[in-house]
Scaffold this active site. Structure first.
Site, PDB file in Angstrom:
ATOM      1  N   TYR A  53     -15.640 -19.167  -5.869  1.00  0.00           N
ATOM      2  CA  TYR A  53     -14.265 -19.089  -6.319  1.00  0.00           C
ATOM      3  C   TYR A  53     -13.319 -20.574  -6.962  1.00  0.00           C
ATOM      4  CZ  TYR A  53     -13.669 -14.000  -4.229  1.00  0.00           C
ATOM      5  OH  TYR A  53     -13.773 -12.886  -3.744  1.00  0.00           O
ATOM      6  N   SER A 207      -8.611  -6.167  -4.548  1.00  0.00           N
ATOM      7  CA  SER A 207      -8.014  -5.513  -5.728  1.00  0.00           C
ATOM      8  C   SER A 207      -6.900  -4.798  -4.783  1.00  0.00           C
ATOM      9  CB  SER A 207      -8.349  -5.473  -6.935  1.00  0.00           C
ATOM     10  OG  SER A 207      -7.880  -4.784  -8.463  1.00  0.00           O
ATOM     11  N   PRO A 208      -6.310  -4.915  -3.953  1.00  0.00           N
ATOM     12  CA  PRO A 208      -5.281  -3.290  -3.252  1.00  0.00           C
ATOM     13  C   PRO A 208      -4.619  -3.570  -4.002  1.00  0.00           C
ATOM     14  CG  PRO A 208      -5.462  -5.491  -2.198  1.00  0.00           C
ATOM     15  CD  PRO A 208      -6.388  -5.209  -3.169  1.00  0.00           C
ATOM     16  N   LEU A 209      -4.077  -3.787  -5.086  1.00  0.00           N
ATOM     17  CA  LEU A 209      -2.534  -3.534  -6.127  1.00  0.00           C
ATOM     18  C   LEU A 209      -2.897  -2.911  -7.034  1.00  0.00           C
ATOM     19  CD1 LEU A 209       0.273  -5.983  -4.105  1.00  0.00           C
ATOM     20  CD2 LEU A 209      -1.164  -3.254  -3.809  1.00  0.00           C
ATOM     21  N   ALA A 210      -5.053  -2.978  -7.216  1.00  0.00           N
ATOM     22  CA  ALA A 210      -5.057  -3.000  -8.870  1.00  0.00           C
ATOM     23  C   ALA A 210      -4.564  -4.108  -9.724  1.00  0.00           C
ATOM     24  CB  ALA A 210      -4.503  -1.461  -9.178  1.00  0.00           C
ATOM     25  N   LEU A 214      -0.215  -1.956  -8.769  1.00  0.00           N
ATOM     26  CA  LEU A 214       0.582  -1.259  -8.053  1.00  0.00           C
ATOM     27  C   LEU A 214       1.691  -1.755  -6.961  1.00  0.00           C
ATOM     28  CD1 LEU A 214      -2.593  -0.091  -6.371  1.00  0.00           C
ATOM     29  CD2 LEU A 214      -1.120   1.774  -7.842  1.00  0.00           C
ATOM     30  N   GLY A 216       4.705  -2.197  -8.730  1.00  0.00           N
ATOM     31  CA  GLY A 216       5.711  -1.780  -9.557  1.00  0.00           C
ATOM     32  C   GLY A 216       6.291  -3.173 -10.426  1.00  0.00           C
ATOM     33  N   LYS A 217       5.674  -3.709 -10.397  1.00  0.00           N
ATOM     34  CA  LYS A 217       6.453  -4.821 -11.867  1.00  0.00           C
ATOM     35  C   LYS A 217       6.090  -4.436 -13.388  1.00  0.00           C
ATOM     36  CE  LYS A 217       2.316  -7.777 -11.692  1.00  0.00           C
ATOM     37  NZ  LYS A 217       2.392  -9.207  -9.913  1.00  0.00           N
TER      38      LYS A 217
END
Length: 345
Positions: A53, A207-210, A214, A216-217
């Site tokens: 990282y 990556s839980p919000l892909a 996810l 919604g933005k």
């Protein structure tokens, strides 16, 4: 914040993990330290990083925070990873004893610690015998350099093989697995989740919000712009804009997420994270924030996970069902893996 055991270990960790891939890249050091402050203040304990990282910068930033916050640092469960290249030499990559020994020592130095709680193999290495990797990890536990070990991005058969070899050799077993897992990426449920449940391994989904989808933005058929990951790079990896925008399933899932979010006066991100917290084998969900504001919103998913009704969880599950052929993962294939106690098939 609720707490769960770290896979099949006795260590307790927060059900939300602070992922630090943004440190040194999308978040400078003062912002990174502010994010760490907010995470710990919110009850978070598990902090996840990796040597690659920002080419070691993430670990260095965390190390300086740990040194300046000794009381908080005592409660942090620290996780890092090794496997990917940190140099140009032929042995500067992989899961060989030679590479891992140098990689682990370098991570400990950057973090300013003598021990990490969880050391993870960042990906499978088909060139290194699994026994060699497992022996190194068992020796590292005995030497007091790591408390536990886990894997990342392993397939189901790779998890099962590693677990079986560790048991056969009398080594400490793995405790966790980091896979990509979210409402848009659920194929691990076919093999990886069952393998993990069978072994008692806890999942740490990344990556839980892909990649932001996810949250919604993004708006259908409107290419993203501005200071978002896809606004800065619309062709970014697996979450690239064009393919997901063209996929009807993406918008079916988002419709369900935003509808349920509205019913709870919550954000779409909180709903997506809360669904994941309700899934089998999940120990802790990794949050990747580039600001304190993003982190604060994500932390709200802990309370929402308990507030979601079973019907709402089922609705999200149905809307995001992975596409499969009839065999081996569809209805006909699943029927071959089940039977009645008596009578019939």
């Amino acid at each position: 914040m609720d707490y769960r055991t770290l896979g099949n270990s006795g260590a307790s960790v927060s059900e939300l993990t602070l992922g630090t891939m943004t440190f040194g890249a999308e978040a400078d050091e003062p912002t990174s330290h502010a994010i760490l402050d907010a995470f710990v203040a919110g009850g978070g304990t598990l902090v996840d990083t990796a040597d690659v990282y920002s080419a070691g910068t993430s670990e260095t930033i965390i190390g300086r925070w740990l040194a300046s916050h000794p009381t908080d640092a005592d409660q942090v469960v620290l996780a890092t990873k090794g496997r990917f290249p940190m140099g140009d030499g032929p042995n500067d990559v992989g899961l060989s004893r030679r590479h891992l020994a140098k990689a682990l020592d370098a991570s400990l130095t950057r973090l300013g610690v003598e021990h990490v709680d969880l050391y993870q193999m960042h990906a499978w290495d088909h060139l290194t015998p699994i026994d060699e990797t497992l022996r190194f990890l068992d020796d590292a536990i005995s030497a007091g350099k790591i408390g536990y070990y886990g894997f990342s991005n392993y397939l189901g058969w790779q998890v099962t093989k590693a677990v079986g070899r560790a048991e056969a050799l009398g080594f400490a077993p793995p405790v966790t697995l980091q896979p990509q897992y979210n409402l848009l990426v659920r194929d691990i449920e076919h093999e990886v989740v069952p393998a993990s449940l069978d072994a008692g391994i806890g999942l740490l989904p990344w990556s839980p919000l892909a990649g932001g989808w996810l949250s919604g933005k993004y708006v259908r058929d409107q290419a993203p712009t501005g200071a978002t990951r896809l606004g800065e790079d619309p062709k970014r990896g697996m979450e690239a804009w064009e393919a997901r925008n063209a996929d009807e399933r993406t918008w079916t899932v988002l419709d369900a997420v935003t509808s349920i979010a509205s019913a709870h006066d919550a954000s779409a991100s909180q709903v997506a994270l809360a669904w994941l917290l309700r899934q089998p084998a999940v120990t802790s969900v990794i949050l990747g924030a580039r600001s304190v504001e993003q982190l604060d919103d994500n932390l709200g998913s802990s309370d929402l996970a308990a507030a979601l009704t079973d019907d709402e969880v089922a609705r999200l599950t149905a809307a995001s069902a992975p596409r499969v052929d009839d065999y081996p993962y569809g209805t006909a294939g699943v029927a071959q893996r089940d039977r009645k106690i008596t009578g019939g098939r």
